[in-house]
Write an enzyme that holds these catalytic residues in place. Sequence first.
Site, PDB file in Angstrom:
ATOM      1  N   GLN A  55       0.318  -9.745  -6.488  1.00 52.04           N
ATOM      2  CA  GLN A  55      -0.453 -11.103  -6.795  1.00 52.04           C
ATOM      3  C   GLN A  55       0.394 -12.061  -7.640  1.00 52.04           C
ATOM      4  O   GLN A  55      -0.200 -13.003  -7.977  1.00 52.04           O
ATOM      5  CB  GLN A  55      -1.951 -11.126  -7.067  1.00 52.04           C
ATOM      6  CG  GLN A  55      -2.766 -10.123  -6.155  1.00 52.04           C
ATOM      7  CD  GLN A  55      -3.173 -11.199  -4.675  1.00 52.04           C
ATOM      8  OE1 GLN A  55      -2.728 -12.258  -4.841  1.00 52.04           O
ATOM      9  NE2 GLN A  55      -3.360 -10.503  -3.656  1.00 52.04           N
ATOM     10  N   SER A  62       4.926  -7.502  -2.264  1.00 55.72           N
ATOM     11  CA  SER A  62       4.467  -7.593  -0.567  1.00 55.72           C
ATOM     12  C   SER A  62       4.962  -8.750   0.030  1.00 55.72           C
ATOM     13  O   SER A  62       4.378  -9.953  -0.760  1.00 55.72           O
ATOM     14  CB  SER A  62       3.150  -7.011  -0.286  1.00 55.72           C
ATOM     15  OG  SER A  62       2.837  -6.938   0.969  1.00 55.72           O
ATOM     16  N   ALA A  63       5.764  -8.921   0.933  1.00 54.42           N
ATOM     17  CA  ALA A  63       6.242  -9.996   1.465  1.00 54.42           C
ATOM     18  C   ALA A  63       5.228 -11.250   1.927  1.00 54.42           C
ATOM     19  O   ALA A  63       5.403 -12.371   1.812  1.00 54.42           O
ATOM     20  CB  ALA A  63       7.313 -10.163   2.547  1.00 54.42           C
ATOM     21  N   HIS A  64       4.025 -10.653   2.458  1.00 53.80           N
ATOM     22  CA  HIS A  64       3.242 -11.552   3.113  1.00 53.80           C
ATOM     23  C   HIS A  64       2.350 -12.354   2.166  1.00 53.80           C
ATOM     24  O   HIS A  64       1.377 -13.081   2.525  1.00 53.80           O
ATOM     25  CB  HIS A  64       2.416 -10.699   4.348  1.00 53.80           C
ATOM     26  CG  HIS A  64       1.235  -9.916   3.822  1.00 53.80           C
ATOM     27  ND1 HIS A  64      -0.123 -10.159   3.685  1.00 53.80           N
ATOM     28  CD2 HIS A  64       1.225  -8.586   3.237  1.00 53.80           C
ATOM     29  CE1 HIS A  64      -0.918  -9.091   3.120  1.00 53.80           C
ATOM     30  NE2 HIS A  64      -0.038  -8.198   2.856  1.00 53.80           N
ATOM     31  N   CYS A 109     -17.653  -5.098   3.017  1.00 55.79           N
ATOM     32  CA  CYS A 109     -19.212  -5.115   3.413  1.00 55.79           C
ATOM     33  C   CYS A 109     -19.460  -4.136   4.457  1.00 55.79           C
ATOM     34  O   CYS A 109     -19.329  -3.978   5.577  1.00 55.79           O
ATOM     35  CB  CYS A 109     -19.317  -6.611   4.191  1.00 55.79           C
ATOM     36  SG  CYS A 109     -20.790  -6.827   4.783  1.00 55.79           S
ATOM     37  N   THR A 127      14.031   3.624  10.346  1.00 55.16           N
ATOM     38  CA  THR A 127      14.929   2.620  10.733  1.00 55.16           C
ATOM     39  C   THR A 127      14.497   1.288   9.979  1.00 55.16           C
ATOM     40  O   THR A 127      13.407   0.986   9.836  1.00 55.16           O
ATOM     41  CB  THR A 127      14.787   2.371  12.330  1.00 55.16           C
ATOM     42  OG1 THR A 127      15.077   3.548  12.936  1.00 55.16           O
ATOM     43  CG2 THR A 127      15.719   1.274  12.568  1.00 55.16           C
ATOM     44  N   THR A 162       0.730  -1.186  -0.053  1.00 55.34           N
ATOM     45  CA  THR A 162       0.060   0.014   0.110  1.00 55.34           C
ATOM     46  C   THR A 162       0.918   1.292  -0.023  1.00 55.34           C
ATOM     47  O   THR A 162       0.600   2.130  -0.825  1.00 55.34           O
ATOM     48  CB  THR A 162      -0.821   0.011   1.099  1.00 55.34           C
ATOM     49  OG1 THR A 162      -1.894  -1.059   1.031  1.00 55.34           O
ATOM     50  CG2 THR A 162      -1.678   1.210   1.568  1.00 55.34           C
TER      51      THR A 162
HETATM   52  N1  PLP Z   1      -2.216  -4.851  -4.296  1.00 52.33           N
HETATM   53  C1  PLP Z   1      -2.846  -6.090  -4.185  1.00 52.33           C
HETATM   54  C2  PLP Z   1      -3.144  -6.419  -5.810  1.00 52.33           C
HETATM   55  C3  PLP Z   1      -3.150  -6.586  -3.443  1.00 52.33           C
HETATM   56  O1  PLP Z   1      -3.855  -7.971  -3.486  1.00 52.33           O
HETATM   57  C4  PLP Z   1      -2.983  -5.865  -2.059  1.00 52.33           C
HETATM   58  C5  PLP Z   1      -3.164  -6.939  -0.785  1.00 52.33           C
HETATM   59  O2  PLP Z   1      -4.358  -7.367  -0.836  1.00 52.33           O
HETATM   60  C6  PLP Z   1      -2.170  -4.879  -1.781  1.00 52.33           C
HETATM   61  C7  PLP Z   1      -1.809  -4.314  -2.951  1.00 52.33           C
HETATM   62  C8  PLP Z   1      -1.768  -4.201  -0.491  1.00 52.33           C
HETATM   63  O3  PLP Z   1      -0.860  -4.934   0.184  1.00 52.33           O
HETATM   64  P1  PLP Z   1      -0.222  -4.521   1.589  1.00 52.33           P
HETATM   65  O4  PLP Z   1      -1.083  -5.524   2.553  1.00 52.33           O
HETATM   66  O5  PLP Z   1       1.217  -5.109   1.449  1.00 52.33           O
HETATM   67  O6  PLP Z   1      -0.362  -3.295   1.697  1.00 52.33           O
END
Ligand code: PLP
Length: 400
Positions: free
Chosen positions: A181, A201-203, A326, A239, A72
């Site tokens: 994705q 994004s790592a997660h 929702c 940091t 984000t």
């Molecule tokens: N962009 C896409 C296509 C996503 O699917 C997501 C998370 O769902 C994000 C951005 C945002 O990722 P983050 O949780 O690292 O901010």
Amino acid sequence: MKVYLDNNATTMVDEQVKSAMDPFFTEMYGNPNSLHAYAGETHPHIKTAMEKIYAGIQANRKDSVVITSCATESNNWVLKSIYFEYILTGRKNHIIISEVEHPSIMATARFIESMGCKVTYLPINSEGLIEAQSVRDSITSKTALVSVMWANNETGAIFPVQEIGEICAEHKVLFHTDAVQAVGKIPISVQEFNVDYLTFSAHKFHGPKGVGALYMKQGKELMPLLHGGSQMGGHRSGTLNVPGIVGMGKAMENAVDALDFEMPDIREMRDNFEDELLKIEDTFVVTPRNKRTSNTILISFRGIEGESMLWDLNREGIAASTGSACASEDLEANSVMEAIGADEDLAHTAIRFSLSRYTTQEEIDHTLAVVKKAVARLREISSSYSYAPEGHNSELTIGH
Ligand code: PLP
């Protein structure tokens, strides 16, 4: 039985990633910018992790990959910097995004639109795909940036990033892609594709939460969003998140290694699951299988409110998603279903199942049994659903 089929929202941290991160909480916890041994001992680990991250997207040594707090932030950074550098200064007045971008692009685009930037929202076609030609048709001499995601979070649809990159290069327009994705699901090469900026994004690939990144091609560096320090080569102050960087590095290495041997297995499991789901009357899946990432199914069950289905699944330990925010009084339709022009009835019935390398066949079998039971129960009590004996899946038509 607990079943996690919401891997496009977030993934479980890989045990190896967790172990790699562990020493950086209580042993090597120095601030890398300090001038003592606690700092110095972290440096080789940061370097190794960054090398893995660069290799994972095939970035050049002279390009910049900046670690952020999340995708984000990376997405906000690109659009806001472009606004400050090109729009506010009057050099350009226009950006192009797709109408199915993640809210971190969509809301930022709307924000800069409110500040005077023109924004074109590219439509998706009936398969849930962007057509590269629409980018060409929308570019003007005043376009500063095109930002189109690599793969869609709802459908898994893979957008024609290579072609869009070529069009942008031809017109000398900057190109950003949100590859959140796509990384870990399909091979990514910023060398082969003309990408100026790339977010990940790592997660989303079994790394830790709160660790994002922005790739910037050499010579295309952006004005920083966060000021106040010299970290990350002056591109982003704050940091360094050492455990997070180490975790992202390990997660990236494992994800790239798994592309060849795990992704085909996930695809096979997904395809078999989808075949079985489609045997249920009045179901509809968006985007042909060969045009989406291997782990994702967005499926509509006509007559069943997505949230009701989620409730039934959740009671049986299954986590999935409707893909729509929702609000308390208002059940919103899935945004991608709306964008492809699905009728009201269908747009509210979409459920997303997203698998991972940890998904088992037993979990899929359990989910299938629960879905079938839920469909029967919910259609029985549905006021809007009436079973058409001649109706079958292929008859469902979608279009603007
Ligand atoms: N962009 C896409 C296509 C996503 O699917 C997501 C998370 O769902 C994000 C951005 C945002 O990722 P983050 O949780 O690292 O901010």
